[in-house]
Design a protein around this motif. Structure first.
Motif, mmCIF file in Angstrom:
data_model
loop_
_atom_site.group_PDB
_atom_site.id
_atom_site.type_symbol
_atom_site.label_atom_id
_atom_site.label_comp_id
_atom_site.label_asym_id
_atom_site.label_seq_id
_atom_site.Cartn_x
_atom_site.Cartn_y
_atom_site.Cartn_z
ATOM 1 N N GLY A 127 0.924 -1.172 0.008
ATOM 2 C CA GLY A 127 0.049 -0.104 -0.015
ATOM 3 C C GLY A 127 0.760 1.436 0.064
ATOM 4 N N ALA A 128 1.731 1.147 0.800
ATOM 5 C CA ALA A 128 2.785 2.415 0.945
ATOM 6 C C ALA A 128 3.543 2.839 -0.431
ATOM 7 C CB ALA A 128 3.435 2.582 2.252
ATOM 8 N N ASP A 129 3.982 1.669 -1.059
ATOM 9 C CA ASP A 129 4.878 1.782 -2.173
ATOM 10 C C ASP A 129 4.425 1.753 -3.783
ATOM 11 O OD1 ASP A 129 6.603 0.927 -0.239
ATOM 12 O OD2 ASP A 129 6.246 -1.373 -0.469
ATOM 13 N N ILE A 130 3.075 1.984 -3.615
ATOM 14 C CA ILE A 130 2.342 1.969 -4.990
ATOM 15 C C ILE A 130 2.876 3.025 -5.959
ATOM 16 C CG2 ILE A 130 0.203 2.367 -6.335
ATOM 17 C CD1 ILE A 130 -1.205 1.220 -3.752
ATOM 18 N N ASP A 131 3.249 4.294 -5.641
ATOM 19 C CA ASP A 131 3.563 5.353 -6.330
ATOM 20 C C ASP A 131 5.001 4.951 -6.778
ATOM 21 O OD1 ASP A 131 1.350 6.826 -6.281
ATOM 22 O OD2 ASP A 131 1.884 7.633 -4.351
ATOM 23 N N ASP A 132 6.024 4.183 -5.806
ATOM 24 C CA ASP A 132 7.197 3.970 -6.199
ATOM 25 C C ASP A 132 7.207 3.002 -7.243
ATOM 26 O OD1 ASP A 132 8.416 5.724 -4.526
ATOM 27 O OD2 ASP A 132 8.772 4.309 -2.901
ATOM 28 N N LEU A 133 6.190 2.049 -7.038
ATOM 29 C CA LEU A 133 5.922 0.982 -8.025
ATOM 30 C C LEU A 133 5.751 1.385 -9.411
ATOM 31 C CD1 LEU A 133 4.762 -1.699 -5.449
ATOM 32 C CD2 LEU A 133 7.111 -2.225 -6.768
ATOM 33 N N VAL A 134 4.840 2.166 -9.482
ATOM 34 C CA VAL A 134 4.325 2.815 -10.761
ATOM 35 C C VAL A 134 5.423 3.667 -11.529
ATOM 36 C CG1 VAL A 134 2.905 4.607 -11.671
ATOM 37 C CG2 VAL A 134 1.900 2.955 -9.911
ATOM 38 N N ALA A 135 6.281 4.317 -10.709
ATOM 39 C CA ALA A 135 7.476 4.997 -11.057
ATOM 40 C C ALA A 135 8.447 4.185 -11.864
ATOM 41 C CB ALA A 135 8.116 5.849 -10.258
ATOM 42 N N GLN A 136 8.459 2.610 -11.232
ATOM 43 C CA GLN A 136 9.387 1.813 -11.551
ATOM 44 C C GLN A 136 8.821 1.004 -12.767
ATOM 45 O OE1 GLN A 136 11.234 -0.781 -8.561
ATOM 46 N NE2 GLN A 136 10.560 0.857 -7.158
ATOM 47 N N GLY A 137 7.731 1.278 -13.038
ATOM 48 C CA GLY A 137 6.740 0.789 -14.418
ATOM 49 C C GLY A 137 5.761 -0.211 -14.360
ATOM 50 N N VAL A 138 5.528 -0.562 -13.017
ATOM 51 C CA VAL A 138 4.499 -1.359 -12.896
ATOM 52 C C VAL A 138 3.193 -0.636 -12.875
ATOM 53 C CG1 VAL A 138 3.196 -3.022 -10.988
ATOM 54 C CG2 VAL A 138 5.959 -2.506 -11.076
ATOM 55 N N ASP A 139 2.313 -1.058 -13.903
ATOM 56 C CA ASP A 139 0.981 -0.173 -14.443
ATOM 57 C C ASP A 139 -0.082 -0.403 -13.327
ATOM 58 O OD1 ASP A 139 0.260 -2.431 -15.454
ATOM 59 O OD2 ASP A 139 0.289 -1.561 -17.369
ATOM 60 N N PHE A 140 -0.162 -1.615 -12.726
ATOM 61 C CA PHE A 140 -1.349 -2.069 -12.010
ATOM 62 C C PHE A 140 -2.860 -1.950 -12.784
ATOM 63 C CE2 PHE A 140 1.449 -0.916 -8.582
ATOM 64 C CZ PHE A 140 1.742 -2.078 -7.999
ATOM 65 N N ALA A 141 -2.858 -2.051 -14.234
ATOM 66 C CA ALA A 141 -3.868 -2.105 -14.959
ATOM 67 C C ALA A 141 -4.963 -3.056 -14.615
ATOM 68 C CB ALA A 141 -3.787 -2.229 -16.413
ATOM 69 N N ASN A 142 -6.177 -2.670 -14.598
ATOM 70 C CA ASN A 142 -7.233 -3.716 -14.102
ATOM 71 C C ASN A 142 -7.235 -4.973 -14.951
ATOM 72 O OD1 ASN A 142 -9.918 -4.982 -13.975
ATOM 73 N ND2 ASN A 142 -10.281 -3.458 -12.518
ATOM 74 N N LEU A 143 -7.164 -6.266 -14.357
ATOM 75 C CA LEU A 143 -6.819 -7.262 -15.014
ATOM 76 C C LEU A 143 -8.085 -7.702 -15.768
ATOM 77 C CD1 LEU A 143 -4.703 -9.428 -15.035
ATOM 78 C CD2 LEU A 143 -5.858 -10.493 -12.931
ATOM 79 N N ASP A 144 -9.414 -7.345 -15.209
ATOM 80 C CA ASP A 144 -10.726 -7.629 -15.946
ATOM 81 C C ASP A 144 -10.817 -6.471 -17.066
ATOM 82 O OD1 ASP A 144 -10.925 -10.001 -14.491
ATOM 83 O OD2 ASP A 144 -12.157 -8.605 -13.056
ATOM 84 N N THR A 145 -10.569 -5.357 -16.741
ATOM 85 C CA THR A 145 -11.281 -4.171 -17.512
ATOM 86 C C THR A 145 -10.335 -3.512 -18.229
ATOM 87 O OG1 THR A 145 -10.931 -2.395 -15.833
ATOM 88 C CG2 THR A 145 -13.005 -3.934 -16.078
ATOM 89 N N GLY A 146 -8.953 -3.833 -17.869
ATOM 90 C CA GLY A 146 -7.596 -3.066 -18.731
ATOM 91 C C GLY A 146 -7.719 -1.748 -18.200
ATOM 92 N N GLU A 147 -8.605 -0.880 -17.365
ATOM 93 C CA GLU A 147 -8.676 0.191 -17.093
ATOM 94 C C GLU A 147 -7.141 0.618 -16.217
ATOM 95 O OE1 GLU A 147 -12.609 1.881 -15.819
ATOM 96 O OE2 GLU A 147 -12.557 -0.136 -15.212
#
Lengths: 103, 454
Positions: free
Chosen positions: B119-139
């Motif tokens: 939870g506390a690392d989401i922005d860091d992970l996004v900066a490292q290229g993890v997009d966390f796109a919704n698995l069902d909808t692609g959003e």
């Protein structure tokens, strides 16, 4: 006859996807299940309860078919307005489906 | 290790009865008690509790369970593996340590496994290229980023294995997979390699068969529900697992319920998708070859599962706030119960419209008639119907809108059709949490273990 005459089942949720497993009581029942309970007929039987797709998988060692129904729980267990928000009774609707018997 | 490892399924969800687990450690011959406390929604609720009070955020039923079970576990050397840590495994472990002291138990080693909470690392992970796109909808995640309640990775058994190797008696995890609670002890005892896909896959099938507790032993059994004796003291399942990953399933001695091909088969098909590709953090299991054989009273041999390499990505379960539900229910009597109920619903909808009601979705169910299969069920033909219960529910953007459903329904008491009952007290408003399913490459996830000693 109905599916309930040759099989039992259980259903549950994974997000907005519901799966319904049918287990035949014997080899003859499994043969009938495979022949009669097709993806197309299951999709028609659930009608607007299932807004997505129906996919069938086979587990012959336990005489079971598994149906995966997508967009089937009004948004998923945490969001659904339905009384059966977890899809626990969807199996029973499939057990009620009319099918052709042996032959 | 030679011989079998005996795994007992102690809990299947937060709120499950603790008595079967206590009876299992009293009477059952087990090496490990494995307890699953987390459903999809549970992490959202626990994260909310932790935000309110940093000493909360775990499922407190672990304390009820251990209060009864721990003295027997210590005496018999039974180790406990649980994901009751939820959103706060460290706080759960501290409470367990305090409980051990209260019970006068010393020398108990309590391990905390963390690394699932990103939870506390989401922005860091996004900066490292993890997009966390919704698995069902692609959003994209940005759709819900400001409404997130938590983010937890479904982690595997590595942390549990490390904790057991360090001598832990009780292993408290957060969001590990249900399967990992069972694979952890087996990998530790048998020394299976992390890429022994065949054994891991075979054991995953065994774990899946028992992870929902009483659902494998006659609970919820559709096949012959009336023929299952002793549901009130249902015995929970035990797997006697061999070194090759096959097992015999049984249950607590002298308990209710039954273990046979029927009860186990139903559980094997419960909540699975493609049986050839059952994805977990530790292995991709294949259920398609599984077979069952009754080898004694309440004893079923389970064989034929296998596995392939684990996926390169792990599943992440994020939760986000998704508004509130407004709900009302009322009953109409004969004569014309069906027609009156529909008139009552029309009344409610028109009143809501006049009140400027905002909602995204709504549902009308007639309990006892359409609450299970909705529109698939035709209207009742009985003109003499004694009564009808009708339920209206709507998803609303906020509490003020959701509250209107009840307040506008109250007028049905004296302004609507005759013969109404059960327009009751104000129901509590239910806040909705939605799940945002997404993936994370596994190299971003590291579990760690901390040992506390009483």
């Amino acid at each position: 006859m109905r599916v309930v005459d040759i099989a039992h089942g259980r259903s549950g949720d994974k997000g907005d996807t519901c799966n319904v497993g049918l287990v035949a009581w014997d080899d003859e029942g499994y043969r009938i299940l495979c022949r009669e309970v097709t993806e197309e007929r299951v999709a028609a039987h659930f009608g607007d309860l299932v807004k997505g797709t129906v996919t069938r998988y086979e587990l012959p060692g336990i005489k079971a078919l598994n149906f995966v129904l997508t967009r089937a729980l009004d948004g998923g267990g945490t969001l659904s307005l339905r009384s059966d928000h977890l899809g626990k009774v969807m199996y029973a609707w499939l057990l009620r489906m009319e099918i052709e018997g042996p032959g | 290790m030679s011989g079998n490892v005996r795994l007992g399924a102690g809990m299947a969800f937060w709120g499950d009865s603790v008595r079967p687990a206590i009876e299992m450690v009293e009477r059952g011959d087990i090496d490990y008690l494995c307890c699953d406390h987390l459903a999809e929604l549970t992490m959202s609720i626990l994260a909310k509790q932790r935000a309110r009070d940093p000493s909360l955020g775990y499922t407190p039923d672990i304390l009820d369970l251990l209060r009864g079970a721990l003295p027997h576990c210590v005496e018999k050397g039974i180790r406990v593996v649980t994901n009751s840590g939820g959103a706060n495994p460290r706080a759960a472990a501290e409470s367990v340590v305090a409980l051990c002291r209260e019970l006068g138990l010393s020398g108990v080693r309590v391990a905390v496994v963390t690394g699932d909470d990103i939870g506390a690392d989401i922005d860091d992970l996004v900066a490292q290229g993890v997009d966390f796109a919704n698995l069902d909808t692609g959003e994209p995640l940005s759709t819900v980023r400001d409404r997130l309640t938590h983010a937890a990775v479904y982690t595997g058994c590595e942390g549990i294995v490390a904790a057991l190797r360090q001598g832990a008696d009780i292993v408290i995890c957060g969001r590990v997979t249900d399967i990992a609670l069972y694979l952890g002890p087996l990998v530790h005892e048998f020394g299976w390699a992390p890429d022994d896909w065949e054994r891991l896959g075979r054991a995953t099938v065994v774990a899946h068969a028992i992870e929902c507790g009483g659902q494998a032993t006659g609970g919820l059994y559709a096949g012959d529900w009336a023929g299952v004796d002793g549901l009130e003291q249902l015995g929970y399942p035990i797997a006697e697992v061999a070194e090759d990953g096959t097992a015999v399933l049984t249950k607590t001695p002298a308990s209710g319920g039954r273990v046979d091909v029927g009860t186990v088969s139903e559980q094997l098909v419960y909540e699975i998708l493609d049986p050839a590709n059952y994805l977990t953090a530790d292995v991709t299991a294949d259920f398609t070859g599984v077979t069952l054989e009754e080898v004694g009273p309440d004893r079923v041999r389970i064989t034929g599962g296998t596995g392939r390499p684990a996926p390169q990505t792990l599943k992440v379960n994020m939760g986000y706030r998704a508004g509130f539900v407004g709900e009302a229910r009322f009953s109409y009597t004969w004569p014309d119960a069906w027609q009156k109920a529909q008139r009552g619903i029309t009344f409610l909808k028109k009143r809501l419209e006049r009140a400027g009601f905002e909602y995204t979705d709504e549902i009308v169910e007639y309990l006892g008639h359409t609450s299970m299969w909705g529109s698939r069920v035709p209207e009742p033909r009985d003109p003499d119907l004694p009564e009808v219960v009708v339920r209206y529910a709507a998803r609303c953007p906020d509490q003020a809108q959701a509250r209107k459903v009840f307040t506008e329904s109250v007028a049905l008491y004296n302004n609507g059709p005759a013969g109404v009952a059960g327009v009751g007290t104000r129901p509590p408003l239910k806040e909705l949490y939605a799940i945002w399913p997404c993936l994370i490459p596994r190299e971003h996830v590291r579990q760690s273990v901390e040992l506390l000693e009483v």
